[in-house]
Motif scaffolding. Structure first.
Motif, PDB file in Angstrom:
ATOM      1  N   MET A  62       0.829  -1.198   0.000  1.00 25.11           N
ATOM      2  CA  MET A  62       0.000   0.000   0.000  1.00 25.11           C
ATOM      3  C   MET A  62       0.866   1.251   0.000  1.00 25.11           C
ATOM      4  O   MET A  62       0.579   2.225  -0.709  1.00 25.11           O
ATOM      5  N   VAL A  63       1.932   1.247   0.787  1.00 21.86           N
ATOM      6  CA  VAL A  63       2.843   2.393   0.835  1.00 21.86           C
ATOM      7  C   VAL A  63       3.493   2.611  -0.521  1.00 21.86           C
ATOM      8  O   VAL A  63       3.626   3.742  -0.998  1.00 21.86           O
ATOM      9  N   PHE A  70       3.040  10.761  -5.893  1.00 26.93           N
ATOM     10  CA  PHE A  70       3.883  11.926  -5.632  1.00 26.93           C
ATOM     11  C   PHE A  70       5.109  11.900  -6.544  1.00 26.93           C
ATOM     12  O   PHE A  70       5.633  10.842  -6.893  1.00 26.93           O
ATOM     13  N   PRO A  71       5.575  13.113  -6.940  1.00 25.27           N
ATOM     14  CA  PRO A  71       5.026  14.443  -6.641  1.00 25.27           C
ATOM     15  C   PRO A  71       3.804  14.737  -7.507  1.00 25.27           C
ATOM     16  O   PRO A  71       3.696  14.237  -8.625  1.00 25.27           O
ATOM     17  N   PRO A  72       2.859  15.537  -7.014  1.00 28.87           N
ATOM     18  CA  PRO A  72       1.659  15.863  -7.795  1.00 28.87           C
ATOM     19  C   PRO A  72       2.011  16.611  -9.076  1.00 28.87           C
ATOM     20  O   PRO A  72       2.942  17.416  -9.102  1.00 28.87           O
ATOM     21  N   ASP A  73       1.241  16.340 -10.111  1.00 21.49           N
ATOM     22  CA  ASP A  73       1.430  17.005 -11.403  1.00 21.49           C
ATOM     23  C   ASP A  73       0.365  18.095 -11.545  1.00 21.49           C
ATOM     24  O   ASP A  73      -0.786  17.822 -11.865  1.00 21.49           O
ATOM     25  N   PHE A  74       0.757  19.353 -11.321  1.00 24.12           N
ATOM     26  CA  PHE A  74      -0.177  20.473 -11.347  1.00 24.12           C
ATOM     27  C   PHE A  74      -0.316  21.109 -12.731  1.00 24.12           C
ATOM     28  O   PHE A  74      -0.807  22.222 -12.851  1.00 24.12           O
ATOM     29  N   THR A  75       0.095  20.412 -13.769  1.00 24.01           N
ATOM     30  CA  THR A  75       0.070  20.984 -15.118  1.00 24.01           C
ATOM     31  C   THR A  75      -1.332  21.438 -15.522  1.00 24.01           C
ATOM     32  O   THR A  75      -1.514  22.534 -16.065  1.00 24.01           O
ATOM     33  N   ASP A  76      -2.325  20.604 -15.254  1.00 26.04           N
ATOM     34  CA  ASP A  76      -3.696  20.895 -15.688  1.00 26.04           C
ATOM     35  C   ASP A  76      -4.596  21.321 -14.528  1.00 26.04           C
ATOM     36  O   ASP A  76      -5.814  21.090 -14.554  1.00 26.04           O
ATOM     37  N   TRP A  77      -4.028  21.984 -13.525  1.00 24.31           N
ATOM     38  CA  TRP A  77      -4.811  22.286 -12.328  1.00 24.31           C
ATOM     39  C   TRP A  77      -5.978  23.237 -12.620  1.00 24.31           C
ATOM     40  O   TRP A  77      -7.039  23.144 -11.981  1.00 24.31           O
ATOM     41  N   LYS A 247      -1.527  12.931 -11.481  1.00 24.81           N
ATOM     42  CA  LYS A 247      -2.668  13.794 -11.789  1.00 24.81           C
ATOM     43  C   LYS A 247      -3.841  13.473 -10.864  1.00 24.81           C
ATOM     44  O   LYS A 247      -4.590  14.371 -10.459  1.00 24.81           O
ATOM     45  N   VAL A 248      -4.003  12.201 -10.546  1.00 29.71           N
ATOM     46  CA  VAL A 248      -5.031  11.820  -9.577  1.00 29.71           C
ATOM     47  C   VAL A 248      -4.791  12.521  -8.247  1.00 29.71           C
ATOM     48  O   VAL A 248      -5.735  12.994  -7.594  1.00 29.71           O
TER      49      VAL A 248
END
Length: 274
Positions: A62-63, A70-77, A247-248
């Motif tokens: 699970m870990v 991670f790291p989050p992809d903020f491209t399409d935020w 992205k999730v």
């Protein structure tokens, strides 16, 4: 034994009444209910296949899976944010429509307001609305009105009407009968009894229930996109399907922030109205 009985006899009436009350708490019905409850819990435990040691043993997997987020992809935020606004809008209108429909249904489902031949069919209707998940309703409405947020709003409306109708009716059944009797004594109609005798007593509870369901509906609306009912759920489903977990992660972050903001605003509105 004789000394104990003599002690109880010599005790004050208050103590005797308390002991008699405690003795009545233990009876055959309560013992049977307790045993049946324990048996039901054991049965549910076996049916659910609960295995907490397995969860601990497989915790590493699970870990490892969570690390992929991670790291989050903020491209399409910006796009995700606009889709989240659609999701919130779905929650708003689904809740408003449900609250309006739940008011008359809750009156019809209350034992202290309507005869049994009206109460029981209304309650069964609310049960049906409440028992069927929003996703199932969304599938039905997608066929009727096509893909998009409107189908999601209708799905939330029907399901939430069942929930609020049940909660509203419980609030109506717990009101004080005095104000209604006083209004009835003036020759008022039944509708006037509801408007002036019932609604003022239940409005604080109705408001709290509605605001809570609004928060829940926003979360539910974020999933309805999976079946094409609009909102951020579409992007969430597509990102999961393409294994784009970063992205999730961004979508989940936006949903958490939106939910927290709604919770803060709801608390202020509840404090202002109630």
């Amino acid at each position: 034994m004789r000394s104990q009985n003599q002690t109880i006899t010599n005790a004050s009436p208050t103590v005797v009444a308390m002991l008699e009350k405690e003795a009545k708490l233990v009876n055959i019905k309560r013992v049977v209910f307790f045993l049946v409850s324990v048996a039901a819990l054991i049965f549910a435990y076996n049916q659910s296949e609960l295995n907490f040691p397995l969860l601990l043993l497989q915790g590493d997997n699970m870990v490892e899976y969570i690390r992929a987020y991670f790291p989050p992809d903020f491209t399409d935020w910006k796009y995700y944010f606009s889709e989240t606004l659609i999701t919130i809008s779905m929650g708003i209108w689904g809740t408003i429509m449900a609250a309006i429909a739940a008011v008359p249904l809750s009156i019809l489902a209350s034992n202290n307001m309507c005869p049994i031949w009206v109460v029981q069919p209304t309650r069964r209707l609310l049960d049906a609305m409440r028992a069927i998940n929003e996703v199932v309703f969304a599938l039905i409405f997608v066929v009727a009105v096509g893909l998009g947020p409107f189908a999601g709003v209708l799905a939330l409306f029907v399901h939430t009407t069942g929930i609020l109708g049940k909660l509203f009716s419980e609030a109506v059944e717990s009101i004080e009968p005095g104000p209604i009797e006083g209004i009835r004594a003036t020759g008022a109609s039944q509708i006037q009894e509801v408007i002036y005798g019932v609604i003022p007593q239940v409005m604080p509870l109705w408001t709290s229930f509605t605001l809570y369901r609004f928060e829940s509906n926003v979360r539910s609306a974020s999933v309805l996109g999976i079946v094409g009912a609009g909102g951020i759920g579409v992007s969430l489903y597509q990102s999961f399907g393409s294994f784009e977990y970063q992205k999730v992660c961004v979508i989940l972050i936006i949903l958490v922030v939106a939910t927290a903001t709604i919770d803060l605003l709801s608390a202020r509105v509840r404090k202002w109205l109630v």
